[in-house]
Design an enzyme around this catalytic site. Structure first.
Site, mmCIF file in Angstrom:
data_model
loop_
_atom_site.group_PDB
_atom_site.id
_atom_site.type_symbol
_atom_site.label_atom_id
_atom_site.label_comp_id
_atom_site.label_asym_id
_atom_site.label_seq_id
_atom_site.Cartn_x
_atom_site.Cartn_y
_atom_site.Cartn_z
ATOM 1 N N ALA A 10 -9.644 38.887 -12.648
ATOM 2 C CA ALA A 10 -9.669 38.958 -11.416
ATOM 3 C C ALA A 10 -10.802 38.560 -10.551
ATOM 4 O O ALA A 10 -12.028 38.719 -11.137
ATOM 5 C CB ALA A 10 -9.442 40.341 -10.954
ATOM 6 N N CYS A 11 -10.703 37.551 -9.548
ATOM 7 C CA CYS A 11 -11.924 36.970 -8.835
ATOM 8 C C CYS A 11 -11.525 37.538 -7.187
ATOM 9 O O CYS A 11 -10.724 37.818 -6.944
ATOM 10 C CB CYS A 11 -12.115 35.696 -8.962
ATOM 11 N N PRO A 12 -12.645 37.283 -6.576
ATOM 12 C CA PRO A 12 -12.395 37.692 -5.268
ATOM 13 C C PRO A 12 -11.449 36.989 -4.337
ATOM 14 O O PRO A 12 -10.802 37.839 -3.384
ATOM 15 C CB PRO A 12 -14.002 37.541 -4.396
#
Length: 105
Positions: free
Chosen positions: A8-10
């Protein structure tokens, strides 16, 4: 070794999926069983089941944001890494997983 992972990334677009692909590809080369859940712009995809988590020897959390439902992993060994580490150093991550498992035997 059985591994489950969450990426998960921003922004939840490219890096989330690229990291999932890199971990999957590297695990296959190393003979490691892996299932990766992505938490991206499209929501949660390839959701880990309770059975997936229960069977796992270790959980990789490759995330630069808070992971949804992280309480699923409270009873499991977890390795937390950044998305960039997953993209650039996946072999090192799996080596760290093995070391963590050996240390807890």
């Amino acid at each position: 070794m059985r591994v489950v992972a969450i990426t998960a990334c921003p922004t939840g677009i490219a890096h989330t999926y690229m990291a999932a692909d890199k971990l999957t590809e590297t695990a296959k080369k190393l003979g490691i069983t892996i299932k990766v859940e992505t938490q991206g712009a499209m929501g949660v995809e390839n959701r880990l089941t309770d059975q997936d988590v229960e069977r796992a020897d270790i959980v990789i959390l490759a995330a630069d944001i808070n992971v949804e439902q992280s309480d699923r992993f409270t009873k499991h060994r977890c390795l937390e890494v950044s998305i960039q580490d997953a993209l650039q150093h996946p072999r090192r991550i799996f080596s760290q997983c093995q070391q963590l498992l050996l240390a807890h035997q």
